[in-house]
Design an enzyme around this catalytic site. Structure first.
Site, PDB file in Angstrom:
ATOM      1  CE  LYS A  39      -3.071   3.949  -3.408  1.00 37.49           C
ATOM      2  NZ  LYS A  39      -2.270   4.000  -4.596  1.00 37.49           N
ATOM      3  CE1 TYR A 266      20.840 -20.419 -13.157  1.00 39.83           C
ATOM      4  CE2 TYR A 266      19.717 -18.742 -11.866  1.00 39.83           C
ATOM      5  CZ  TYR A 266      19.839 -20.055 -12.286  1.00 39.83           C
ATOM      6  OH  TYR A 266      18.951 -20.997 -11.827  1.00 39.83           O
TER       7      TYR A 266
HETATM    8  C1  LIG Z   1      -6.474   8.566  -5.454  1.00 39.29           C
HETATM    9  C2  LIG Z   1      -5.334   8.432  -4.501  1.00 39.29           C
HETATM   10  N1  LIG Z   1      -5.366   9.096  -3.334  1.00 39.29           N
HETATM   11  C3  LIG Z   1      -4.349   9.025  -2.441  1.00 39.29           C
HETATM   12  C4  LIG Z   1      -3.221   8.269  -2.699  1.00 39.29           C
HETATM   13  C5  LIG Z   1      -2.079   8.251  -1.699  1.00 39.29           C
HETATM   14  O1  LIG Z   1      -0.940   8.826  -2.274  1.00 39.29           O
HETATM   15  P1  LIG Z   1       0.450   8.916  -1.489  1.00 39.29           P
HETATM   16  O2  LIG Z   1       0.894   7.518  -1.281  1.00 39.29           O
HETATM   17  O3  LIG Z   1       1.353   9.656  -2.410  1.00 39.29           O
HETATM   18  O4  LIG Z   1       0.174   9.632  -0.217  1.00 39.29           O
HETATM   19  C6  LIG Z   1      -3.148   7.567  -3.903  1.00 39.29           C
HETATM   20  C7  LIG Z   1      -1.964   6.773  -4.195  1.00 39.29           C
HETATM   21  O5  LIG Z   1      -1.486   6.638  -5.251  1.00 39.29           O
HETATM   22  C8  LIG Z   1      -4.225   7.638  -4.820  1.00 39.29           C
HETATM   23  O6  LIG Z   1      -4.196   6.985  -5.979  1.00 39.29           O
END
Ligand SMILES: Cc1ncc(COP(=O)(O)O)c(C=O)c1O
Length: 381
Positions: A39, A266
């Site tokens: 993501k 700046y």
């Molecule tokens: C529902 C869920 N699962 C898994 C993950 C992966 O987490 P991490 O990056 O701490 O491994 C996330 C990330 O925030 C998440 O929101």
């Protein structure tokens, strides 16, 4: 885009390191499935690049947050099963069904809308029931699972493929809450077994390292696949084998000698204390380099830590390279995150200065910074 036309500030993505990090995680979870989290543009590493690499390695299910992220990847031919980790809205159901996405669900409005769209399309939609064992963000209360499943039983176009939860504190030294959550999740999963749930999944990166009882049938690592530690409190020594996948580099575009007492950038927040050689680099907050790091950052030039001086602006920043007089040239590389010579600047170092976490540093690298694939391993960067 060619080397001559692309932005001079780049993020180099070391895919061989990504592969080794995945192998390390796989070693800890054995034959269980891993559904890597890509993501937010793969935590800033480039979702398409990372998705293709994972698919090439044989990963068939990938996790994203949002419907739009999954659709963008599918439309760029990164074909995989995408699990949606964030809650979606019923109005997104038709797209979810059309693209064969697997949403996490926690409302009957959502299950009903999905089932309706799936029926119209003559398909079945697979979903993951999100249970809130302690995160307090999305999910149904564990006590509500039986009645929720009962409701879903009346929706033949809906298949509850997974039961999932997400830890709020797995990265902390005190694992007491996490252990309670695992037990609660186990109880809920046992009670729900008759509903035909195939995959129980709750582990994030921290839990993969420190909470083996949470591995269940599948795990969802994010930060660790990118070679970054979920926190400093991970107990498992294997965390030290992670290798950062991303390096953030820029180039010196301008060099100038200035007199002692010269105000820079700046607001003139910095005045030289001696005659100084100042380099300009084309990176600023428009690239995701926080303005709050102004006068509190070091870049590597010619293998040496050089202080950033004056305000970081949208597109350009200044670096004091006086110590490199006679050696530094226009066009030289300057490292924001990564190794050069014997020195290294880490995402954790920047996060520490900003009072945030490494996740935010790499995820914050802006879209305009090209992600360049580095396939060969190069431990010295
Ligand atoms: C529902 C869920 N699962 C898994 C993950 C992966 O987490 P991490 O990056 O701490 O491994 C996330 C990330 O925030 C998440 O929101």
């Amino acid at each position: 885009m060619s080397r001559r036309t692309r932005h001079l500030t780049t993020a180099r993505i070391h895919l061989a390191r990504l592969s080794r990090n995945l192998a390390l995680l796989q070693e800890m979870v054995g034959g269980r499935e891993m559904w890597p989290a890509i993501k937010a543009n793969a935590y800033g590493h480039g979702a398409e690049i990372v998705a293709r690499h994972l698919i090439g390695l044989g990963y068939r299910t990938l996790s994203v947050a949002h419907t739009a992220e999954a659709i963008a990847l599918i439309e760029r031919s990164a074909a995989a099963t995408y699990v949606l980790l964030s809650a979606a809205l019923p109005e997104q159901s038709a797209a979810i069904v059309a693209y064969g996405l697997e949403p996490s669900v926690c409302t009957t409005e959502m299950t009903d809308a999905l089932a309706g769209e799936a029926e119209k399309a003559g398909k079945q939609v697979a979903v993951h029931l999100m249970v809130d064992t302690g995160m307090g963000r999305v999910g149904i209360h564990p006590d509500e699972v039986p009645s929720f499943l009962e409701h879903c039983r009346a929706l033949p176009a809906l298949r509850i493929r997974g039961l999932m939860s997400h830890f709020p504190c797995a990265d902390q030294a005190d694992k007491s809450l996490s252990r309670e959550e695992i037990e609660q999740f186990r109880r809920v999963a046992e009670a729900a077994a008759a509903a035909g749930i195939e995959v129980r999944h709750m582990a994030n990166s921290a839990a993969i390292f420190d909470l083996p009882d949470s591995h269940f049938d599948a795990v969802r690592p994010g930060i660790a696949i990118y070679g970054l530690r979920p926190s400093r409190e991970i107990a498992n020594p294997r965390v030290h084998r992670l290798e950062p996948v991303l390096e953030w580099r820029t180039r010196i575009t301008f060099l100038k000698e200035v007199a002692a007492g010269t105000g820079l950038s700046y607001g003139h927040t910095f005045h030289t204390r001696r005659p100084s050689l100042i380099a300009t680099v084309p990176v600023g907050y428009g690239d995701g380099l926080s303005r709050n790091l102004s006068n509190n950052l070091e870049l590597l030039v010619r293998g040496r830590r050089c202080p950033q001086v004056g305000r970081i602006t949208m597109d350009q920043s200044l670096v004091d390279v006086t110590a490199l007089r006679g050696q530094v040239e226009q066009g030289d590389e300057a490292v924001i995150i990564g190794r050069q010579g014997g020195e290294e600047v880490t995402a954790d170092e920047l996060a520490g200065k900003l009072g945030t976490i490494n996740y935010e540093i790499v995820t914050g690298i802006a879209q305009r910074v090209p992600r360049l694939v580095v396939d060969t391993e190069d431990r010295e960067g």
